[in-house]
Motif scaffolding. Structure first.
Motif, PDB file in Angstrom:
ATOM      1  N   LEU A  28       0.821  -1.212   0.000  1.00  0.00           N
ATOM      2  CA  LEU A  28       0.000   0.000   0.000  1.00  0.00           C
ATOM      3  C   LEU A  28       0.853   1.260   0.000  1.00  0.00           C
ATOM      4  N   LEU A  29       1.977   1.204   0.700  1.00  0.00           N
ATOM      5  CA  LEU A  29       2.843   2.376   0.831  1.00  0.00           C
ATOM      6  C   LEU A  29       3.818   2.541  -0.328  1.00  0.00           C
ATOM      7  N   LEU A  30       3.847   1.584  -1.238  1.00  0.00           N
ATOM      8  CA  LEU A  30       4.833   1.622  -2.320  1.00  0.00           C
ATOM      9  C   LEU A  30       4.805   2.933  -3.098  1.00  0.00           C
ATOM     10  N   PRO A  31       3.643   3.447  -3.522  1.00  0.00           N
ATOM     11  CA  PRO A  31       3.647   4.717  -4.259  1.00  0.00           C
ATOM     12  C   PRO A  31       3.788   5.952  -3.373  1.00  0.00           C
ATOM     13  N   VAL A  32       3.690   5.769  -2.051  1.00  0.00           N
ATOM     14  CA  VAL A  32       3.752   6.903  -1.131  1.00  0.00           C
ATOM     15  C   VAL A  32       5.159   7.079  -0.577  1.00  0.00           C
ATOM     16  N   VAL A  33       5.726   6.001  -0.040  1.00  0.00           N
ATOM     17  CA  VAL A  33       7.053   6.051   0.565  1.00  0.00           C
ATOM     18  C   VAL A  33       8.139   5.856  -0.485  1.00  0.00           C
ATOM     19  N   GLY A  34       7.898   4.958  -1.440  1.00  0.00           N
ATOM     20  CA  GLY A  34       8.890   4.689  -2.476  1.00  0.00           C
ATOM     21  C   GLY A  34       8.774   5.661  -3.629  1.00  0.00           C
ATOM     22  N   ARG A  35       9.272   6.842  -3.436  1.00  0.00           N
ATOM     23  CA  ARG A  35       9.116   7.885  -4.457  1.00  0.00           C
ATOM     24  C   ARG A  35      10.145   7.772  -5.582  1.00  0.00           C
ATOM     25  N   THR A  36      11.152   6.932  -5.403  1.00  0.00           N
ATOM     26  CA  THR A  36      12.132   6.684  -6.463  1.00  0.00           C
ATOM     27  C   THR A  36      12.145   5.189  -6.763  1.00  0.00           C
ATOM     28  N   ARG A  37      12.714   4.829  -7.904  1.00  0.00           N
ATOM     29  CA  ARG A  37      12.764   3.421  -8.259  1.00  0.00           C
ATOM     30  C   ARG A  37      13.619   2.646  -7.272  1.00  0.00           C
ATOM     31  N   GLU A  38      14.713   3.247  -6.837  1.00  0.00           N
ATOM     32  CA  GLU A  38      15.563   2.589  -5.852  1.00  0.00           C
ATOM     33  C   GLU A  38      14.823   2.400  -4.537  1.00  0.00           C
ATOM     34  N   GLY A  39      14.051   3.405  -4.143  1.00  0.00           N
ATOM     35  CA  GLY A  39      13.293   3.292  -2.908  1.00  0.00           C
ATOM     36  C   GLY A  39      12.271   2.168  -2.972  1.00  0.00           C
ATOM     37  N   ARG A  40      11.589   2.038  -4.114  1.00  0.00           N
ATOM     38  CA  ARG A  40      10.608   0.960  -4.255  1.00  0.00           C
ATOM     39  C   ARG A  40      11.297  -0.402  -4.273  1.00  0.00           C
ATOM     40  N   ASP A  41      12.460  -0.466  -4.924  1.00  0.00           N
ATOM     41  CA  ASP A  41      13.217  -1.719  -4.916  1.00  0.00           C
ATOM     42  C   ASP A  41      13.557  -2.144  -3.491  1.00  0.00           C
ATOM     43  N   ARG A  42      13.960  -1.197  -2.686  1.00  0.00           N
ATOM     44  CA  ARG A  42      14.368  -1.513  -1.319  1.00  0.00           C
ATOM     45  C   ARG A  42      13.170  -1.868  -0.441  1.00  0.00           C
ATOM     46  N   MET A  43      12.029  -1.272  -0.701  1.00  0.00           N
ATOM     47  CA  MET A  43      10.825  -1.642   0.038  1.00  0.00           C
ATOM     48  C   MET A  43      10.417  -3.078  -0.271  1.00  0.00           C
ATOM     49  N   VAL A  44      10.434  -3.435  -1.556  1.00  0.00           N
ATOM     50  CA  VAL A  44      10.072  -4.799  -1.933  1.00  0.00           C
ATOM     51  C   VAL A  44      11.092  -5.786  -1.381  1.00  0.00           C
ATOM     52  N   ALA A  45      12.370  -5.421  -1.435  1.00  0.00           N
ATOM     53  CA  ALA A  45      13.411  -6.300  -0.913  1.00  0.00           C
ATOM     54  C   ALA A  45      13.254  -6.514   0.590  1.00  0.00           C
ATOM     55  N   ALA A  46      12.790  -5.490   1.304  1.00  0.00           N
ATOM     56  CA  ALA A  46      12.633  -5.615   2.754  1.00  0.00           C
ATOM     57  C   ALA A  46      11.603  -6.675   3.114  1.00  0.00           C
ATOM     58  N   MET A  47      10.516  -6.762   2.343  1.00  0.00           N
ATOM     59  CA  MET A  47       9.472  -7.725   2.687  1.00  0.00           C
ATOM     60  C   MET A  47       9.610  -9.039   1.932  1.00  0.00           C
ATOM     61  N   ALA A  48      10.462  -9.089   0.892  1.00  0.00           N
ATOM     62  CA  ALA A  48      10.533 -10.247   0.005  1.00  0.00           C
ATOM     63  C   ALA A  48      10.753 -11.577   0.724  1.00  0.00           C
ATOM     64  N   PRO A  49      11.643 -11.664   1.717  1.00  0.00           N
ATOM     65  CA  PRO A  49      11.872 -12.977   2.344  1.00  0.00           C
ATOM     66  C   PRO A  49      10.680 -13.517   3.125  1.00  0.00           C
ATOM     67  N   TYR A  50       9.723 -12.652   3.446  1.00  0.00           N
ATOM     68  CA  TYR A  50       8.624 -13.048   4.323  1.00  0.00           C
ATOM     69  C   TYR A  50       7.346 -13.416   3.574  1.00  0.00           C
ATOM     70  N   VAL A  51       7.233 -13.012   2.311  1.00  0.00           N
ATOM     71  CA  VAL A  51       5.956 -13.079   1.613  1.00  0.00           C
ATOM     72  C   VAL A  51       5.419 -14.497   1.529  1.00  0.00           C
ATOM     73  N   LEU A  52       6.208 -15.417   1.002  1.00  0.00           N
ATOM     74  CA  LEU A  52       5.711 -16.773   0.794  1.00  0.00           C
ATOM     75  C   LEU A  52       5.391 -17.465   2.117  1.00  0.00           C
ATOM     76  N   ALA A  53       6.237 -17.267   3.126  1.00  0.00           N
ATOM     77  CA  ALA A  53       5.952 -17.866   4.435  1.00  0.00           C
ATOM     78  C   ALA A  53       4.660 -17.322   5.025  1.00  0.00           C
ATOM     79  N   ASN A  54       4.405 -16.034   4.833  1.00  0.00           N
ATOM     80  CA  ASN A  54       3.182 -15.443   5.371  1.00  0.00           C
ATOM     81  C   ASN A  54       1.947 -15.938   4.638  1.00  0.00           C
ATOM     82  N   GLU A  55       2.053 -16.155   3.326  1.00  0.00           N
ATOM     83  CA  GLU A  55       0.886 -16.588   2.559  1.00  0.00           C
ATOM     84  C   GLU A  55       0.466 -18.008   2.905  1.00  0.00           C
ATOM     85  N   VAL A  56       1.381 -18.795   3.450  1.00  0.00           N
ATOM     86  CA  VAL A  56       1.025 -20.149   3.885  1.00  0.00           C
ATOM     87  C   VAL A  56      -0.088 -20.099   4.931  1.00  0.00           C
ATOM     88  N   TRP A  57      -0.093 -19.049   5.733  1.00  0.00           N
ATOM     89  CA  TRP A  57      -1.123 -18.924   6.770  1.00  0.00           C
ATOM     90  C   TRP A  57      -2.519 -18.803   6.165  1.00  0.00           C
TER      91      TRP A  57
END
Length: 252
Positions: A28-57
């Motif tokens: 949700l915050l990607l277009p708000v906090v990630g105002r640059t391409r690098e910023g969006r890359d780093r936001m996605v990278a921050a959550m990337a390791p958790y996504v699949l484990a969380n979706e198992v729930w």
């Protein structure tokens, strides 16, 4: 046995909101906090390791719902069919954005899939609020209270996502938060399903599957639970703050 499975179902549903809530919040915050391409890359990278484990729930929640409360399957899917379809499409778009955004390097390509991540996260967050209200009251999700709950869940997830970013990457996005702050925001994200479960507890206990079915389900499901919990603990220990969080900027 009915009470035990109610507690298990409650733990899975609230666990999904507490864990997947920050993934959706970051989207949700990607277009708000990630105002640059690098910023969006780093936001996605921050959550990337958790996504699949969380979706198992979510998979565990669906399996438990239809296994322990089979009477609800027809009611939930029939009454909420358009909303469920919209949420599934949002889920597909969000995950497609995560996987496809770095397949090509063009600005238009990245921008499109970043928008799909944000749009899919919004659809899921807002849809969960409406679905919770409709399930608790038995009414249509398209009404003022359902819409307000959708807005509330969306805001809670956004706050949870912001807290997660401030914990996972201190100072990277303008704030630093402790693990206790993240735990508090996780609890706040889990408040809506806790309210639903409290209201629906008598109904769910009355419509639980037969003892024989619960015994079979216990044999099938319970041995897997320690594996799921162990995997979740491993992910959080491995990718806690201080690790090389941004070596890979996105999914590959």
């Amino acid at each position: 046995m009915e009470l035990i499975w109610f507690v298990i179902f409650a733990a899975l549903l609230t666990g999904y909101f507490a864990l997947e809530g920050f993934d959706l919040g970051v989207g949700l915050l990607l277009p708000v906090v990630g105002r640059t391409r690098e910023g969006r890359d780093r936001m996605v990278a921050a959550m990337a390791p958790y996504v699949l484990a969380n979706e198992v729930w979510l998979v565990a929640v669906a399996g438990t719902l239809f296994g322990v409360y089979p009477m609800l399957e027809g009611e939930v899917l029939f009454e909420l069919y358009p909303l469920v379809v919209a949420m599934l499409l949002s889920w597909v778009l969000r995950d497609a954005g995560l996987w496809f955004r770095r397949r090509l390097d063009g600005r238009g390509w990245r921008g499109f899939w970043d928008a799909m991540i944000a749009f899919g996260s919004l659809g899921l967050s807002f849809g969960w609020g409406m679905a919770l209200y409709a399930t608790a009251t038995g009414s249509s999700p398209v009404n003022p209270v359902g819409v307000l709950l959708g807005v509330a869940v969306t805001l809670l997830f956004a706050f949870h996502g912001w807290t997660f970013l401030a914990w996972r990457a201190p100072g990277e996005f303008g704030a630093e938060r402790s693990g206790w702050a993240l735990l508090l925001s996780a609890f706040m994200a889990a408040v809506p399903p806790l309210g639903l479960l409290g209201a629906a507890m008598p109904y769910l206990l009355e419509h639980t599957a037969s003892p024989a079915a619960l015994n079979v389900l216990s044999v099938i499901v319970l041995p897997v639970a320690p594996i799921m919990l162990g995997a979740q603990i491993w992910v959080w220990r491995t990718f806690r703050p201080g690790k090389d969080a941004f070596r890979l900027p996105s999914f590959f």
